[in-house]
Design an enzyme around this catalytic site. Structure first.
Site, PDB file in Angstrom:
ATOM      1  N   ARG A 178       0.825  -1.213   0.000  1.00 35.01           N
ATOM      2  CA  ARG A 178       0.000   0.000   0.000  1.00 35.01           C
ATOM      3  C   ARG A 178       0.861   1.266   0.000  1.00 35.01           C
ATOM      4  O   ARG A 178       0.398   2.330  -0.426  1.00 35.01           O
ATOM      5  CB  ARG A 178      -0.912   0.016   1.236  1.00 35.01           C
ATOM      6  CG  ARG A 178      -2.139  -0.865   1.111  1.00 35.01           C
ATOM      7  CD  ARG A 178      -2.999  -0.769   2.352  1.00 35.01           C
ATOM      8  NE  ARG A 178      -4.315  -1.342   2.142  1.00 35.01           N
ATOM      9  CZ  ARG A 178      -5.366  -0.684   1.683  1.00 35.01           C
ATOM     10  NH1 ARG A 178      -5.248   0.587   1.361  1.00 35.01           N
ATOM     11  NH2 ARG A 178      -6.524  -1.282   1.526  1.00 35.01           N
TER      12      ARG A 178
ATOM     13  N   ASP B 139     -13.560   0.816  -7.127  1.00 31.80           N
ATOM     14  CA  ASP B 139     -12.988   2.019  -7.740  1.00 31.80           C
ATOM     15  C   ASP B 139     -12.479   1.671  -9.129  1.00 31.80           C
ATOM     16  O   ASP B 139     -12.393   0.499  -9.511  1.00 31.80           O
ATOM     17  CB  ASP B 139     -11.862   2.598  -6.873  1.00 31.80           C
ATOM     18  CG  ASP B 139     -10.806   1.558  -6.519  1.00 31.80           C
ATOM     19  OD1 ASP B 139     -10.253   0.937  -7.443  1.00 31.80           O
ATOM     20  OD2 ASP B 139     -10.555   1.355  -5.325  1.00 31.80           O
TER      21      ASP B 139
ATOM     22  N   LYS C 235     -14.488   6.573  -6.707  1.00 34.59           N
ATOM     23  CA  LYS C 235     -14.193   6.743  -5.285  1.00 34.59           C
ATOM     24  C   LYS C 235     -13.193   7.856  -5.038  1.00 34.59           C
ATOM     25  O   LYS C 235     -12.231   8.027  -5.782  1.00 34.59           O
ATOM     26  CB  LYS C 235     -13.652   5.421  -4.710  1.00 34.59           C
ATOM     27  CG  LYS C 235     -13.338   5.459  -3.224  1.00 34.59           C
ATOM     28  CD  LYS C 235     -12.896   4.097  -2.712  1.00 34.59           C
ATOM     29  CE  LYS C 235     -11.506   3.746  -3.137  1.00 34.59           C
ATOM     30  NZ  LYS C 235     -11.029   2.493  -2.508  1.00 34.59           N
TER      31      LYS C 235
ATOM     32  N   ASP D 242     -12.856  -6.781  -4.396  1.00 32.96           N
ATOM     33  CA  ASP D 242     -11.737  -5.911  -4.027  1.00 32.96           C
ATOM     34  C   ASP D 242     -10.529  -6.783  -3.734  1.00 32.96           C
ATOM     35  O   ASP D 242     -10.671  -7.981  -3.458  1.00 32.96           O
ATOM     36  CB  ASP D 242     -12.100  -5.068  -2.799  1.00 32.96           C
ATOM     37  CG  ASP D 242     -11.324  -3.753  -2.751  1.00 32.96           C
ATOM     38  OD1 ASP D 242     -10.419  -3.568  -3.588  1.00 32.96           O
ATOM     39  OD2 ASP D 242     -11.627  -2.909  -1.882  1.00 32.96           O
TER      40      ASP D 242
END
Length: 326
Positions: free
Chosen positions: A96, A169, A192, A218
């Site tokens: 991330r 998204d 998003k 997701d």
């Protein structure tokens, strides 16, 4: 397979044991101890000299503890003259942190990759990185598996009439498009905006969801904020209900309580890249141990890993498949 040795840290020993069951070998013992000054030490309890070593350790909370365990096991294997050391990281949480998107901010995905390589890892085996460019952070080979086929097999056992695949998204739309092809369904996506770690806004839904059952896909669910926001927006756009699927079910904070309280969500499906939360019997967990076992065998024998996923890997989806969605 006699030259393969598999060890596990404390993050997810159950997955490591299941991988070994599919390889028809025993999980070897690793001793993780802590000194009085809180420092960790790792000791491999089986001879690894000139052997092919696999260290199974997802980076799950407490993430820093489990990362340090992995680094120490890699160091122990290197100092014991292992011929090859593969870090099997089903969930690489630092993916991330993949870019410098604010002033004076760290890029943890690259830093952790450097730490693993410096410790002595020969290659990395992981699953569904949050950002695919993280593969390039490593100066050793990285094999990235996908759970799309495993998740698709689960849904193909149920009635999919009048259903649509929905990505939270546009960034995940490529995965959702590939998933929709496996299920023979149409695809939609949310637009998003993230306002904080647990605060998102879904401005719009791109695609037709009115009067349909949504299958939300997701890569990872952490706090559940994006999924809850998306499901409420889907309801506004006329969707009937939602089933939620993800590869990495972290479910941190109050995610479990929030998702169980959302009546629009009829089912949640994840894989066992991370340990399942306690006290959530309704959660459907699909195992990815056979995929990791096959990948380990292919790596050991010098065979292609990518061929395992030629029918489901998103990188095989030609760009024109996304035309008309945006």
């Amino acid at each position: 397979m006699k030259d393969i040795v598999v060890f596990s840290g404390s993050a997810h020993k159950e997955l490591a044991e299941e991988i070994c069951d599919h390889l028809d070998i025993n999980l070897s013992d690793a001793k993780i101890s802590r000194f009085s000054n809180d420092c960790l030490q790792a000791q491999l309890m089986v001879n690894v000299r000139h052997r092919d070593v696999y260290l199974v350790q997802p980076l799950t909370p407490p993430t820093q503890e489990h990362l340090m365990e992995l680094l120490l096991m890699i160091d122990a294997a290197r100092r014991a003259s292992a011929s090859q050391i593969t870090a099997v990281i089903p969930h690489y949480s630092y993916a991330r942190s993949d870019k410098k998107d604010a002033s004076r901010i760290s890029v943890g995905g690259k830093l952790v990759a450097d730490l693993l390589v410096t410790a002595g890892v020969s290659r990395v085996l992981t699953m569904q990185l949050h950002a695919p460019q993280v593969q390039a952070f490593f100066d050793v080979p990285v094999d990235q598996l996908t759970a799309l086929g495993v998740l698709a097999d689960y849904f193909l056992q149920s009635d999919l009439e009048n259903s649509v695949v929905v990505s939270p998204d546009l960034g995940n739309a490529k995965n959702a498009t590939q998933f929709s092809r496996l299920l023979g369904l149409q695809v939609a996506a949310g637009s998003k905006r993230r306002l904080g770690d647990d605060k998102v806004v879904i401005d719009n839904i791109v695609g037709d969801v009115e009067g349909k059952h949504a299958i939300v896909l997701d890569d990872e669910i952490a706090t559940g904020g994006s999924i809850i926001a998306l499901c409420r927006r889907l309801k506004d756009f006329g969707a009937l209900d939602a089933r939620v699927a993800c590869t990495h079910g972290l479910f941190s904070g109050k995610a479990v309580a929030k998702m169980r309280a959302e009546s629009f969500i009829k089912e949640v499906i994840t894989t066992d890249t991370l340990p399942a939360p306690l006290h959530w019997p309704e959660l459907q967990v699909q195992t990815v141990a056979p995929l990791f076992a096959e990948a380990i065998e292919r790596i050991h024998k010098g065979r292609s890993v990518s061929k395992m996923f030629k029918d489901v890997d998103p990188t095989f989806a030609p760009p024109e498949d996304l035309e008309g969605l945006f």
